[in-house]
Scaffold this motif. Structure first.
Motif, PDB file in Angstrom:
ATOM      1  N   ASP A 142       0.817  -1.216   0.000  1.00  0.00           N
ATOM      2  CA  ASP A 142       0.000   0.000   0.000  1.00  0.00           C
ATOM      3  C   ASP A 142       0.855   1.271   0.000  1.00  0.00           C
ATOM      4  O   ASP A 142       0.362   2.366  -0.202  1.00  0.00           O
ATOM      5  CB  ASP A 142      -0.970   0.020   1.171  1.00  0.00           C
ATOM      6  CG  ASP A 142      -0.279   0.032   2.534  1.00  0.00           C
ATOM      7  OD1 ASP A 142       0.954   0.225   2.595  1.00  0.00           O
ATOM      8  OD2 ASP A 142      -0.977  -0.163   3.541  1.00  0.00           O
ATOM      9  N   HIS A 144       2.439   2.814   2.443  1.00  0.00           N
ATOM     10  CA  HIS A 144       2.483   3.678   3.627  1.00  0.00           C
ATOM     11  C   HIS A 144       2.347   2.943   4.951  1.00  0.00           C
ATOM     12  O   HIS A 144       2.026   3.539   5.966  1.00  0.00           O
ATOM     13  CB  HIS A 144       1.422   4.781   3.542  1.00  0.00           C
ATOM     14  CG  HIS A 144       0.030   4.249   3.346  1.00  0.00           C
ATOM     15  ND1 HIS A 144      -0.710   3.706   4.348  1.00  0.00           N
ATOM     16  CD2 HIS A 144      -0.732   4.170   2.230  1.00  0.00           C
ATOM     17  CE1 HIS A 144      -1.881   3.324   3.889  1.00  0.00           C
ATOM     18  NE2 HIS A 144      -1.918   3.598   2.606  1.00  0.00           N
ATOM     19  N   SER A 145       2.630   1.643   4.969  1.00  0.00           N
ATOM     20  CA  SER A 145       2.601   0.928   6.240  1.00  0.00           C
ATOM     21  C   SER A 145       3.759  -0.068   6.293  1.00  0.00           C
ATOM     22  O   SER A 145       4.285  -0.479   5.264  1.00  0.00           O
ATOM     23  CB  SER A 145       1.267   0.200   6.429  1.00  0.00           C
ATOM     24  OG  SER A 145       1.082  -0.760   5.429  1.00  0.00           O
ATOM     25  N   CYS A 146       4.133  -0.426   7.521  1.00  0.00           N
ATOM     26  CA  CYS A 146       5.214  -1.394   7.735  1.00  0.00           C
ATOM     27  C   CYS A 146       4.727  -2.774   7.290  1.00  0.00           C
ATOM     28  O   CYS A 146       3.644  -3.210   7.694  1.00  0.00           O
ATOM     29  CB  CYS A 146       5.609  -1.409   9.213  1.00  0.00           C
ATOM     30  SG  CYS A 146       6.836  -2.665   9.637  1.00  0.00           S
ATOM     31  N   ARG A 147       5.505  -3.443   6.461  1.00  0.00           N
ATOM     32  CA  ARG A 147       5.131  -4.766   5.958  1.00  0.00           C
ATOM     33  C   ARG A 147       5.091  -5.800   7.074  1.00  0.00           C
ATOM     34  O   ARG A 147       4.355  -6.780   7.007  1.00  0.00           O
ATOM     35  CB  ARG A 147       6.140  -5.193   4.894  1.00  0.00           C
ATOM     36  CG  ARG A 147       5.812  -6.495   4.223  1.00  0.00           C
ATOM     37  CD  ARG A 147       6.781  -6.811   3.119  1.00  0.00           C
ATOM     38  NE  ARG A 147       8.083  -6.225   3.365  1.00  0.00           N
ATOM     39  CZ  ARG A 147       9.226  -6.797   3.040  1.00  0.00           C
ATOM     40  NH1 ARG A 147       9.245  -7.948   2.449  1.00  0.00           N
ATOM     41  NH2 ARG A 147      10.369  -6.212   3.298  1.00  0.00           N
ATOM     42  N   LYS A 150       2.428  -3.749  10.146  1.00  0.00           N
ATOM     43  CA  LYS A 150       1.265  -3.082   9.532  1.00  0.00           C
ATOM     44  C   LYS A 150       0.968  -1.699  10.095  1.00  0.00           C
ATOM     45  O   LYS A 150      -0.074  -1.148   9.838  1.00  0.00           O
ATOM     46  CB  LYS A 150       0.007  -3.954   9.638  1.00  0.00           C
ATOM     47  CG  LYS A 150       0.179  -5.401   9.237  1.00  0.00           C
ATOM     48  CD  LYS A 150       0.498  -5.536   7.779  1.00  0.00           C
ATOM     49  CE  LYS A 150       0.521  -6.989   7.367  1.00  0.00           C
ATOM     50  NZ  LYS A 150       1.741  -7.463   6.852  1.00  0.00           N
ATOM     51  N   VAL A 151       1.863  -1.079  10.858  1.00  0.00           N
ATOM     52  CA  VAL A 151       1.650   0.256  11.412  1.00  0.00           C
ATOM     53  C   VAL A 151       1.866   1.290  10.312  1.00  0.00           C
ATOM     54  O   VAL A 151       2.774   1.159   9.494  1.00  0.00           O
ATOM     55  CB  VAL A 151       2.601   0.507  12.612  1.00  0.00           C
ATOM     56  CG1 VAL A 151       2.568   1.947  13.062  1.00  0.00           C
ATOM     57  CG2 VAL A 151       2.245  -0.422  13.749  1.00  0.00           C
ATOM     58  N   ASP A 152       1.039   2.334  10.309  1.00  0.00           N
ATOM     59  CA  ASP A 152       1.141   3.407   9.326  1.00  0.00           C
ATOM     60  C   ASP A 152       2.450   4.166   9.532  1.00  0.00           C
ATOM     61  O   ASP A 152       2.783   4.567  10.646  1.00  0.00           O
ATOM     62  CB  ASP A 152      -0.048   4.354   9.472  1.00  0.00           C
ATOM     63  CG  ASP A 152      -0.152   5.350   8.338  1.00  0.00           C
ATOM     64  OD1 ASP A 152       0.728   5.356   7.455  1.00  0.00           O
ATOM     65  OD2 ASP A 152      -1.125   6.126   8.320  1.00  0.00           O
ATOM     66  N   THR A 153       3.205   4.370   8.462  1.00  0.00           N
ATOM     67  CA  THR A 153       4.505   5.036   8.559  1.00  0.00           C
ATOM     68  C   THR A 153       4.472   6.463   8.021  1.00  0.00           C
ATOM     69  O   THR A 153       5.513   7.084   7.859  1.00  0.00           O
ATOM     70  CB  THR A 153       5.575   4.236   7.774  1.00  0.00           C
ATOM     71  OG1 THR A 153       5.175   4.163   6.403  1.00  0.00           O
ATOM     72  CG2 THR A 153       5.769   2.863   8.360  1.00  0.00           C
ATOM     73  N   ARG A 154       3.299   7.015   7.763  1.00  0.00           N
ATOM     74  CA  ARG A 154       3.201   8.363   7.201  1.00  0.00           C
ATOM     75  C   ARG A 154       3.306   9.469   8.244  1.00  0.00           C
ATOM     76  O   ARG A 154       3.454  10.624   7.899  1.00  0.00           O
ATOM     77  CB  ARG A 154       1.888   8.527   6.441  1.00  0.00           C
ATOM     78  CG  ARG A 154       1.842   7.705   5.172  1.00  0.00           C
ATOM     79  CD  ARG A 154       0.546   7.887   4.474  1.00  0.00           C
ATOM     80  NE  ARG A 154      -0.486   7.196   5.261  1.00  0.00           N
ATOM     81  CZ  ARG A 154      -1.728   7.029   4.869  1.00  0.00           C
ATOM     82  NH1 ARG A 154      -2.130   7.516   3.722  1.00  0.00           N
ATOM     83  NH2 ARG A 154      -2.589   6.378   5.613  1.00  0.00           N
TER      84      ARG A 154
END
Length: 181
Positions: A142, A144-147, A150-154
């Motif tokens: 996607d 914008h998230s850690c593979r 799954k935390v949003d990295t934006r």
């Protein structure tokens, strides 16, 4: 692994399967091998070409997927790398420059033939060490998230916990402390 100039012809293939004993120097830098069932193997396919000038051109590819910790969540993950290699080993007589000097961009992919041999081991170690990042943040599909977690990295703070961690710190009481001047 050193190859003598006498065994290098016009196109000499070198295949590295990953079980060579000298690769232990690379593997020990990635201690998380047992985290997911054994050491991933480094493989390489190189072609050495002896040139008329006495130099040796090395062209090929190195593949390795070490297990590392995600810099954001510290969970173990694979970090696959496919690295193209194109370097030249120059003859010993070209190695008259001082050992410590500022190199130009063209000189960065040059090694020197020492004792009439090409040092493939040092080439592989240097290739892996320069290709590995200092921090690992695998972005999911996607974008914008850690593979891994799954935390949003934006957000502004990608690594660690948010502001709530600062408030729960025992040192947070010092934040409002007024000292007499």
């Amino acid at each position: 692994m050193r190859l003598g100039l006498s065994v290098i012809s016009e196109r000499t293939p070198v295949i590295i399967r990953g079980d060579e004993p000298w690769l232990e120097r690379v593997y020990k830098d990635f201690p998380l091998a047992e985290a997911a069932g054994g050491q991933p193997l480094l493989t390489a396919k190189l072609e050495l070409t002896a040139e008329e000038s006495g130099a040796v051109l090395v062209v090929g590819e190195v593949a390795y997927a070490p297990r590392v910790n995600c810099s954001r969540c510290a969970l173990v993950m694979n970090w696959p790398m496919q690295i193209d290699v194109r370097v030249r080993f120059l003859p010993e007589q070209a190695n008259e420059t001082p050992k410590e000097k500022t190199l130009s961009r063209d000189e960065l992919d040059i090694y020197f033939i020492e004792d009439h041999a090409v040092d493939i081991e040092q080439l592989i170690i240097d290739t892996i060490e320069t290709a590995i990042p200092t921090q690992f943040l695998p972005v999911a599909e996607d974008g914008h998230s850690c593979r891994v977690c799954k935390v949003d990295t934006r957000s502004e703070q990608v690594y660690g916990l948010g502001a709530e961690a600062e408030e729960s710190s025992p040192f947070s009481v010092l934040k409002g402390l007024k000292l007499p001047q």
